[in-house]
Scaffold this active site. Structure first.
Site, mmCIF file in Angstrom:
data_model
loop_
_atom_site.group_PDB
_atom_site.id
_atom_site.type_symbol
_atom_site.label_atom_id
_atom_site.label_comp_id
_atom_site.label_asym_id
_atom_site.label_seq_id
_atom_site.Cartn_x
_atom_site.Cartn_y
_atom_site.Cartn_z
ATOM 1 N N HIS A 65 -3.908 -5.100 0.759
ATOM 2 C CA HIS A 65 -3.315 -5.538 2.035
ATOM 3 C C HIS A 65 -3.363 -7.063 2.143
ATOM 4 O O HIS A 65 -4.396 -7.615 2.527
ATOM 5 C CB HIS A 65 -4.075 -4.910 3.205
ATOM 6 C CG HIS A 65 -3.810 -3.458 3.359
ATOM 7 N ND1 HIS A 65 -2.806 -2.960 4.163
ATOM 8 C CD2 HIS A 65 -4.395 -2.388 2.786
ATOM 9 C CE1 HIS A 65 -2.797 -1.649 4.092
ATOM 10 N NE2 HIS A 65 -3.751 -1.260 3.260
ATOM 11 N N GLU A 117 -2.167 -8.854 4.346
ATOM 12 C CA GLU A 117 -2.290 -9.247 5.749
ATOM 13 C C GLU A 117 -3.732 -9.245 6.237
ATOM 14 O O GLU A 117 -4.048 -9.843 7.271
ATOM 15 C CB GLU A 117 -1.432 -8.334 6.642
ATOM 16 C CG GLU A 117 -1.933 -6.903 6.812
ATOM 17 C CD GLU A 117 -1.561 -5.958 5.666
ATOM 18 O OE1 GLU A 117 -1.207 -6.459 4.582
ATOM 19 O OE2 GLU A 117 -1.632 -4.734 5.855
ATOM 20 N N CYS A 169 0.818 -1.216 0.000
ATOM 21 C CA CYS A 169 0.000 0.000 0.000
ATOM 22 C C CYS A 169 0.857 1.275 0.000
ATOM 23 O O CYS A 169 1.502 1.571 -0.996
ATOM 24 C CB CYS A 169 -0.970 -0.037 1.186
ATOM 25 S SG CYS A 169 -2.278 1.178 1.028
ATOM 26 N N SER A 197 2.287 -12.912 38.981
ATOM 27 C CA SER A 197 0.963 -12.353 39.244
ATOM 28 C C SER A 197 -0.117 -13.420 39.203
ATOM 29 O O SER A 197 -1.261 -13.156 39.528
ATOM 30 C CB SER A 197 0.642 -11.291 38.191
ATOM 31 O OG SER A 197 0.441 -11.934 36.938
ATOM 32 N N GLY A 198 0.269 -14.622 38.777
ATOM 33 C CA GLY A 198 -0.741 -15.653 38.551
ATOM 34 C C GLY A 198 -1.210 -15.643 37.104
ATOM 35 O O GLY A 198 -1.836 -16.578 36.644
ATOM 36 N N GLY A 199 -0.910 -14.559 36.385
ATOM 37 C CA GLY A 199 -1.339 -14.429 34.982
ATOM 38 C C GLY A 199 -0.435 -15.193 34.025
ATOM 39 O O GLY A 199 0.623 -15.696 34.418
ATOM 40 N N VAL A 200 -0.857 -15.259 32.767
ATOM 41 C CA VAL A 200 -0.148 -16.065 31.770
ATOM 42 C C VAL A 200 1.283 -15.561 31.519
ATOM 43 O O VAL A 200 2.236 -16.337 31.529
ATOM 44 C CB VAL A 200 -0.909 -16.031 30.409
ATOM 45 C CG1 VAL A 200 -0.235 -16.931 29.401
ATOM 46 C CG2 VAL A 200 -2.352 -16.400 30.593
ATOM 47 N N ASP A 201 1.413 -14.248 31.313
ATOM 48 C CA ASP A 201 2.708 -13.732 30.867
ATOM 49 C C ASP A 201 3.816 -13.950 31.914
ATOM 50 O O ASP A 201 4.888 -14.461 31.589
ATOM 51 C CB ASP A 201 2.613 -12.240 30.519
ATOM 52 C CG ASP A 201 1.553 -11.973 29.461
ATOM 53 O OD1 ASP A 201 1.181 -12.932 28.758
ATOM 54 O OD2 ASP A 201 1.093 -10.830 29.356
ATOM 55 N N SER A 202 3.538 -13.568 33.168
ATOM 56 C CA SER A 202 4.605 -13.727 34.168
ATOM 57 C C SER A 202 4.876 -15.211 34.435
ATOM 58 O O SER A 202 6.019 -15.607 34.679
ATOM 59 C CB SER A 202 4.272 -12.980 35.462
ATOM 60 O OG SER A 202 3.163 -13.545 36.115
ATOM 61 N N SER A 203 3.838 -16.045 34.338
ATOM 62 C CA SER A 203 4.036 -17.476 34.601
ATOM 63 C C SER A 203 4.879 -18.140 33.512
ATOM 64 O O SER A 203 5.782 -18.933 33.802
ATOM 65 C CB SER A 203 2.682 -18.192 34.690
ATOM 66 O OG SER A 203 1.874 -17.588 35.651
#
Ligand code: XMP
Length: 509
Positions: free
Chosen positions: A170, A172, A80, A223-229
């Site tokens: 595009h 994508e 584009c 934190s118990g969350g996905v990313d930090s785990s």
């Protein structure tokens, strides 16, 4: 070094999507602002130029030295605005027709175009998605047209001398039905293998972390969350117990969550210390009802508890964070300057100077999940719904007392458990209960009651930037409501939140 495709970002809303598509094809790629073209190209095997919100005729438009980029000899795919920029910079004509072409159209490839390696295998008349107002009308010297549409004479072109292609549509976008095939063809032109997988990411990252960290110690707040785990599990694979994890209980987690998550962490073999700071947080929050003040108190409380633990460990040099790619891309403005910094590092006291290690900073959320699964983490941890750092504090409207926390935990537990049982937990982005600061009249048996109101909130979303209220079945909501009212002491009414974001937010505070 990991071979990759470089995506130069000219500010299009779909730049991240280009990266997603390339990664989905098993090839590593990185997005950089157009101004930050690296010096070292040794691991770059191809370059993609993104779209832009500007016309190339706009004085604010973003420019690069196109010829210098082409002279590197690498394959280039310009999308584009990128295609128009190449055209304009090399002496072709981009006309401000003023005619917006927006949406689906069909590509006429013809027999010559079909022989080109970029268009190999694409069907004649394939649907492509356009979004532009200017059109390329004359190509630069040495370029040729490969495809047209009914509205524009130049929809795909290439250089006859260099491996440079331009596409007006595009590839994508979801609506470009063979867009991934075209991107796959470009990857083949770059000579890249489709071998970037969660397993290869883990192998490379573990090796890099070992090299980077040597014998050093690393601290990480879970934190118990996905990313930090996932971040912790990956680091643990690299450096074992030299990773010190801290999981703080501020007393505002879900019912039983602290113990559950601690045992999941222990099951993963993590060196994790659980810290019971419930009384400390409750005393700090006593009598406070302003939402922002609650957030600030909790943020500061986390830093205080974390800093105290970090001091005890003395010779820790690194702080690990579960920063992911959208945070990184969003924190870089198009001009290449940082506009958002990491709050949890910024808030640490002066005498705690850590170097940062962020092994997930190049991954999208679903890639983080795939890496988590590949690392053998439990499904319930990898597919856990997002939960805000301040926890139930921002779901108890008004001031916080242990009794209110108990009521909300009970109600929330019923809602979440029933969502899981009904197979609806993973159908929604996020769900939870909110305790309203009002009392309403009810009748239980022969008794008049004057108790609190619980609001249920469940939303669908892809990124939490916008969200719709989840259209949960009425009979499901009816069952949850009656169970909450009948079993949670202090609640006699239950309502369902049917607001979307915007203009509402997901959380109530
Ligand atoms: P809102 O309420 O802004 O929430 O629509 C968007 C997403 O962000 C989460 N959220 C927070 N997460 N600290 C966090 O760690 C916070 O202060 C916070 N406030 C909102 C929210 O749960 C949702 O996923």
């Amino acid at each position: 070094m990991l071979d990759k495709i470089l995506i130069l970002d000219f500010g299009s809303q779909t730049t991240q999507l280009i990266a997603r598509r390339v990664r989905d094809l098993g090839v590593y790629c990185e997005v950089v602002p157009y101004r930050s073209i690296p010096e070292d190209f040794s691991d770059i095997k191809g370059v993609i130029l993104s779209g832009s919100p500007y016309s190339i005729h706009d004085p604010r438009s973003f420019r690069i030295d196109v010829q210098a980029l082409i002279d590197r000899g690498l394959p280039i795919l310009a999308i584009c605005y990128g295609a128009q920029l190449i055209t304009g910079e090399l002496g072709g004509t981009v006309e401000q027709t003023g005619l917006h072409e927006y949406g689906r159209t069909h590509l006429s490839i013809g027999s010559e175009g079909a022989k080109d390696p970029l268009l190999r295998g694409l069907s004649e008349g394939t649907t492509v998605w356009m979004s532009h107002s200017d059109s390329i009308t004359v190509l630069p010297e040495g370029f040729e047209v490969l495809a047209t549409t009914e509205n524009i004479p130049i929809a795909v072109f290439r250089s006859k001398a260099a491996p440079v292609w331009g596409v007006q549509f595009h590839p994508e976008a979801h609506h470009s039905e063979q867009g991934s095939r075209l991107l796959g063809n470009f990857i083949d032109i770059c000579g890249l293998e489709h071998d970037w997988t969660p397993a290869s990411f883990i192998d490379t990252t573990v090796a890099e972390l070992r090299e980077q960290l040597g014998e050093d110690k690393v601290i990480l707040a879970l934190s118990g969350g996905v990313d930090s785990s996932v971040c912790a599990t990956l680091l643990h694979r690299a450096i074992g117990d030299r990773l010190y994890c801290i999981f703080v209980n501020h007393g505002l987690l879900r019912k039983g969550e602290f113990d559950e998550v601690m045992s999941l962490y222990k099951g993963l073999g993590l060196n994790v210390k659980g810290i019971d700071a419930v009384d400390y947080f409750y005393s700090q929050l006593d009598g406070v009802s302003d939402p922002e003040q609650k957030r600030k108190i909790i943020g500061k409380g986390f830093i205080d508890v974390f800093a105290a633990e970090a001091h005890k460990l003395k010779d820790v040099k690194w702080l690990a964070q579960g920063t992911i790619y959208p945070d990184v891309i969003e924190s870089l403005s198009i001009t290449g300057t940082t506009i958002k910094s990491h709050h949890n590092v910024g808030g640490l006291p002066e005498d705690l100077k850590f170097s940062l290690v962020e092994p997930l900073r190049k991954l999208f959320k679903d890639e983080v999940r795939k890496v988590g699964e590949e690392l053998g983490m439990p499904h319930e941890m990898v597919y856990r719904q997002p939960f805000p750092g301040p926890g139930l504090a921002i779901r108890i409207l008004g001031d916080i007392t242990p009794e209110k926390v108990r009521i909300l935990q009970e109600a929330d537990h019923i809602f979440i458990s029933r969502l899981r049982e009904a197979g609806l937990y993973n159908e929604v982005w996020q769900a939870g209960a909110i305790l309203l600061p009002v009392h309403s009249v009810g009748v239980m048996g022969d008794e008049r009651t004057y108790d609190q109101v619980i609001a249920l909130r469940a939303v669908t979303s892809v990124d939490a930037m916008s969200a719709d209220w989840a259209h949960l079945p009425y009979d499901f909501l009816a069952r949850v409501s009656s169970e909450i009212i009948n079993t949670v002491d202090g609640v006699n009414r239950c309502v369902y939140d049917i607001s979307s974001k915007p203009p509402s937010t997901i959380e109530w505070e």
